[in-house]
Design a protein around this motif. Structure first.
Motif, PDB file in Angstrom:
ATOM      1  N   LEU A  30      47.041  44.128  54.045  1.00 48.86           N
ATOM      2  CA  LEU A  30      46.801  42.726  53.696  1.00 48.86           C
ATOM      3  C   LEU A  30      45.496  42.516  53.112  1.00 48.86           C
ATOM      4  O   LEU A  30      44.565  43.145  53.404  1.00 48.86           O
ATOM      5  CB  LEU A  30      46.808  41.895  54.908  1.00 48.86           C
ATOM      6  CG  LEU A  30      48.072  41.798  55.721  1.00 48.86           C
ATOM      7  CD1 LEU A  30      47.948  40.894  57.140  1.00 48.86           C
ATOM      8  CD2 LEU A  30      49.018  41.205  54.966  1.00 48.86           C
ATOM      9  N   ASP A  31      45.443  41.697  51.800  1.00 49.73           N
ATOM     10  CA  ASP A  31      44.129  41.430  51.361  1.00 49.73           C
ATOM     11  C   ASP A  31      43.498  40.322  52.415  1.00 49.73           C
ATOM     12  O   ASP A  31      44.240  39.452  52.761  1.00 49.73           O
ATOM     13  CB  ASP A  31      44.527  40.658  49.958  1.00 49.73           C
ATOM     14  CG  ASP A  31      44.836  41.843  48.991  1.00 49.73           C
ATOM     15  OD1 ASP A  31      44.512  43.127  49.108  1.00 49.73           O
ATOM     16  OD2 ASP A  31      45.787  41.522  48.036  1.00 49.73           O
ATOM     17  N   TYR A  32      42.212  40.380  52.275  1.00 52.21           N
ATOM     18  CA  TYR A  32      41.511  39.498  53.093  1.00 52.21           C
ATOM     19  C   TYR A  32      40.130  39.068  52.754  1.00 52.21           C
ATOM     20  O   TYR A  32      39.483  40.030  51.902  1.00 52.21           O
ATOM     21  CB  TYR A  32      41.484  39.994  54.568  1.00 52.21           C
ATOM     22  CG  TYR A  32      40.798  41.196  54.735  1.00 52.21           C
ATOM     23  CD1 TYR A  32      39.573  41.484  55.005  1.00 52.21           C
ATOM     24  CD2 TYR A  32      41.621  42.522  54.833  1.00 52.21           C
ATOM     25  CE1 TYR A  32      38.796  42.740  55.536  1.00 52.21           C
ATOM     26  CE2 TYR A  32      40.995  43.700  54.971  1.00 52.21           C
ATOM     27  CZ  TYR A  32      39.663  43.707  55.198  1.00 52.21           C
ATOM     28  OH  TYR A  32      39.174  44.950  55.654  1.00 52.21           O
ATOM     29  N   GLU A  33      39.704  37.956  53.120  1.00 53.36           N
ATOM     30  CA  GLU A  33      38.172  37.517  52.573  1.00 53.36           C
ATOM     31  C   GLU A  33      37.495  37.189  54.075  1.00 53.36           C
ATOM     32  O   GLU A  33      37.836  36.411  54.828  1.00 53.36           O
ATOM     33  CB  GLU A  33      38.207  36.420  51.873  1.00 53.36           C
ATOM     34  CG  GLU A  33      37.049  35.811  51.562  1.00 53.36           C
ATOM     35  CD  GLU A  33      37.284  34.460  50.614  1.00 53.36           C
ATOM     36  OE1 GLU A  33      36.670  33.417  51.251  1.00 53.36           O
ATOM     37  OE2 GLU A  33      38.222  34.389  49.852  1.00 53.36           O
ATOM     38  N   LEU A  34      36.178  37.957  54.182  1.00 51.81           N
ATOM     39  CA  LEU A  34      35.360  37.671  55.421  1.00 51.81           C
ATOM     40  C   LEU A  34      34.404  36.424  55.210  1.00 51.81           C
ATOM     41  O   LEU A  34      33.713  36.691  54.159  1.00 51.81           O
ATOM     42  CB  LEU A  34      34.841  39.132  55.790  1.00 51.81           C
ATOM     43  CG  LEU A  34      35.735  40.124  56.279  1.00 51.81           C
ATOM     44  CD1 LEU A  34      35.018  41.366  56.547  1.00 51.81           C
ATOM     45  CD2 LEU A  34      36.806  39.689  57.336  1.00 51.81           C
ATOM     46  N   ASN A  35      34.410  35.798  56.016  1.00 53.76           N
ATOM     47  CA  ASN A  35      33.364  34.834  56.053  1.00 53.76           C
ATOM     48  C   ASN A  35      32.542  34.719  57.342  1.00 53.76           C
ATOM     49  O   ASN A  35      33.255  34.088  58.183  1.00 53.76           O
ATOM     50  CB  ASN A  35      33.900  33.463  55.503  1.00 53.76           C
ATOM     51  CG  ASN A  35      32.646  32.376  55.312  1.00 53.76           C
ATOM     52  OD1 ASN A  35      31.579  32.689  55.482  1.00 53.76           O
ATOM     53  ND2 ASN A  35      33.134  31.019  55.091  1.00 53.76           N
TER      54      ASN A  35
END
Length: 221
Positions: A30-35
């Protein structure tokens, strides 16, 4: 997949939790973005090391040094099961505020490198036992990521991004976040809140439910 999470670089379960979650995301391709949102466990600490981890546990939990050592060893064993060879007993407890400010800077300027930065700071603290409040340590980590070392050093010597860190911590209070780690996963119209460092397989099940559409704004809270 968007991953919003409250965490602290002085929290071993925050390290274990984000390792388990990102492993689950990677295994599912999965592509993911961490914040990452800051949640300082020791907000009143200055930048110089204070108590040893054993002493900290004795004072915090009112237990004997032997019992403290056993608790610390247990956490080290849990981390090792996830491939993290942490040396928790020798961690030098210092303020995590400078590290959180650096994360804010990178999230703003170089978001594609924020995930790697987060893991490198955790590694510096829990595996290498470096002082993460030390500007030289943080700029060295930044240099390893091909970031502008001089610019980051100047930022850390001032108070840039301190306000943003404070705002995030106040938001956590308003939202009722009282323990870390805490994750809010978002995928299309689905959202899932997960408090705690769940096992990797549990994260995978939750992620698969979100992707398949079986999850309807489910929350563990």
């Amino acid at each position: 997949m968007k991953v919003l999470f409250w965490s602290d670089f002085n929290c071993p379960y925050s390290y274990i939790g984000i390792k388990r979650l990102t492993d689950a995301l990677n295994e599912l391709n999965l592509d993911y973005e961490l914040n990452m949102k800051p949640f300082e466990l020791y907000p009143t600490l200055f930048n110089e090391p204070t108590n040893s981890m054993t002493t900290e546990y004795v004072l915090k939990y009112g237990i004997t040094p032997k019992e403290a050592g056993e608790k610390i060893s247990e956490i080290e064993k849990i981390a090792l099961e996830d491939g993290l060879e942490i040396n928790y007993k020798d961690v030098k407890i210092t303020s995590s505020r400078p590290a959180h400010r650096l994360v804010k800077y990178v999230q703003n300027r170089h978001p594609e490198k924020v995930g790697e930065l987060i893991f490198k700071i955790f590694e510096a603290n829990f595996i290498e036992n470096r002082i993460i409040a030390d500007i030289n340590v943080l700029t060295s980590i930044a240099a390893d990521l091909d970031l502008n070392q001089k610019e980051i050093e100047e930022m850390l010597k001032g108070n840039s991004y301190d306000f943003e860190v404070q705002i995030d911590e106040e938001d956590a209070i308003v939202m009722g976040v009282d323990a870390i780690p805490l994750y809010i996963l978002s995928y299309n119209e689905e959202q899932l809140t997960i408090p705690g460092a769940y096992e990797k397989e549990d994260f995978k099940i939750a992620l698969e439910d979100m992707i398949s559409g079986k999850l309807a704004s489910k929350t563990f809270l």
